[in-house]
Write an enzyme that holds these catalytic residues in place. Structure first.
Site, PDB file in Angstrom:
ATOM      1  N   GLU A 108       5.040  -1.078  -3.254  1.00  0.00           N
ATOM      2  CA  GLU A 108       6.101  -0.161  -2.838  1.00  0.00           C
ATOM      3  C   GLU A 108       6.427   0.794  -3.986  1.00  0.00           C
ATOM      4  OE1 GLU A 108       9.201  -2.285  -0.569  1.00  0.00           O
ATOM      5  OE2 GLU A 108      10.647  -1.102  -1.711  1.00  0.00           O
ATOM      6  N   ASP A 110       9.523   3.691  -4.521  1.00  0.00           N
ATOM      7  CA  ASP A 110      10.739   4.108  -3.813  1.00  0.00           C
ATOM      8  C   ASP A 110      11.525   5.208  -4.493  1.00  0.00           C
ATOM      9  OD1 ASP A 110      10.311   1.797  -2.261  1.00  0.00           O
ATOM     10  OD2 ASP A 110      11.578   0.590  -3.579  1.00  0.00           O
ATOM     11  N   GLU A 112      15.382   6.144  -3.510  1.00  0.00           N
ATOM     12  CA  GLU A 112      16.452   5.711  -2.622  1.00  0.00           C
ATOM     13  C   GLU A 112      17.732   6.448  -2.979  1.00  0.00           C
ATOM     14  OE1 GLU A 112      15.068   1.688  -4.187  1.00  0.00           O
ATOM     15  OE2 GLU A 112      16.285   1.159  -2.463  1.00  0.00           O
TER      16      GLU A 112
END
Ligand SMILES: *[C@@H]1O[C@H](CO)[C@@H](O)[C@H](O)[C@H]1NC(C)=O
Length: 334
Positions: A108, A110, A112
């Site tokens: 992953e 990210d 955010e």
């Protein structure tokens, strides 16, 4: 488009990227060419020009989309305008993941956006996981030098064999260099690109202290200038590879120039509010890839200790299950 055609298009585009990171030269994808709705029914609306998308969160549901292809390395970007006013608990995420393909050992990368409290700035977080390393979060958090609700700004991820670079408006804000000691913790399997908005009441704003208030709904995040320039791979291949030349091009693009590096350092001095590398409560021994900068250490050690995990695995209808033990941690800070 076949994989060979895709590869050739990708190659020629990446040559542009290499020389001075020519973002503006990359063609913008129509939503239908690159993406599919993931969830949210009517809460995802593609603009008539086919190039802009509105994701809404209301009482009923959040919404999101996912890339049609999976990619091994590449450059992934969007201009995003965040919901204005009170948005505590609202999470907007722009990320790469293969959690649907690898339950136990996913990767992953990210970006955010973690909501705000009235009068306070939005905060953004970056994080990476490799091969299921969810017990080791590598979060950093920042505030921004602009109001992200007022206008569109570019948020981009460059992922190569050896580097991950996060950019805001083409300024690198974080560079992760793959080190031997990171082992499988550096993302290395093909991933899809996702963009989502969802209710992170239990999680997002000061560790869940401020939940989503639907009096202020709908919350709308707008996405445009969608760029997907990865090495698209065939999902049936067991050991997918990008051709050597493509790998070389991405490698070139992941070299930060000196002036870009100065901008990155200046950004980090002014705007970084948390880094896992300085969280001694959480990591008694600093993770091996951390390069400790004494000035950063001094500033960050006691600041912004709330820590969040990565993107919860499923977040349809505002419900989600989290894969990180840090995600639900409550905090009384700030
Ligand atoms: C990734 O995890 C799997 C199982 O969890 C393990 O067998 C494999 O060796 C790991 N790969 C790397 C590169 O660490």
């Amino acid at each position: 488009m076949g994989y060979l055609t895709r590869f050739i298009v990708f190659m020629s585009l990446f040559t542009g990227l290499v020389s001075g990171f020519a973002l503006q030269k990359l063609p913008l994808l129509h939503f239908d060419e690159g993406y599919t709705q993931l969830f949210g029914d009517q809460n995802l609306i593609v603009h008539r020009n086919g190039k802009s998308v509105r994701l809404t969160l209301d009482e009923r549901t959040g919404s999101g989309f996912v890339s049609n292809d999976i990619y091994l390395h590449g450059f992934f970007s969007s201009s995003i305008k965040l919901p204005a006013d009170y948005s505590a608990g609202v999470v907007i995420a722009f990320y790469l993941s293969n959690g649907d393909m690898y339950e136990k050992n996913h990767d992953e990368i990210d970006f955010e956006f973690l909501g705000n409290i009235r009068g306070k700035e939005w905060r953004i977080q970056t994080n990476i996981y490799g091969n299921g390393s969810t017990h080791l979060g590598r979060e950093e958090r920042y505030n921004l030098w602009f109001d992200p609700t007022e206008d569109f700004h570019h948020y981009s991820i460059l992922w190569s064999l050896s580097h991950i670079i996060f950019y805001v408006d083409n300024v690198p804000i974080r560079e992760v260099k793959r080190t031997a000691s990171m082992g499988g913790d550096f993302p290395a399997k093909p991933m899809s690109l996702y963009a989502t908005i969802w209710d992170g009441s239990k999680w997002a704003t000061n560790g869940g202290k401020y939940g989503v208030n639907y009096k202020f709904a709908p919350y709308v995040a707008q996405f445009t200038d969608l760029i997907l320039h990865g090495c698209a791979v065939d999902p049936t291949e067991k050991f997918p590879r990008c051709e050597d030349e493509a790998v070389e091009n991405i490698r070139q693009a992941s070299k930060i120039t000196e002036s870009q590096r100065n901008k990155m350092e200046s950004f980090r001095q002014k705007h970084m509010t948390y880094s896992y590398c300085y969280d001694h409560m959480r990591y008694k021994v600093v993770l091996s890839e951390c390069i400790v900068n004494p000035a950063e250490a001094k500033r960050l050690r006691v600041y912004d200790p709330v820590t969040f995990g990565g993107i919860p695995h499923r977040h349809r209808n505002g419900k989600h299950r989290s894969r990180s033990r840090f995600a639900e941690r409550e905090s009384e800070s700030i």
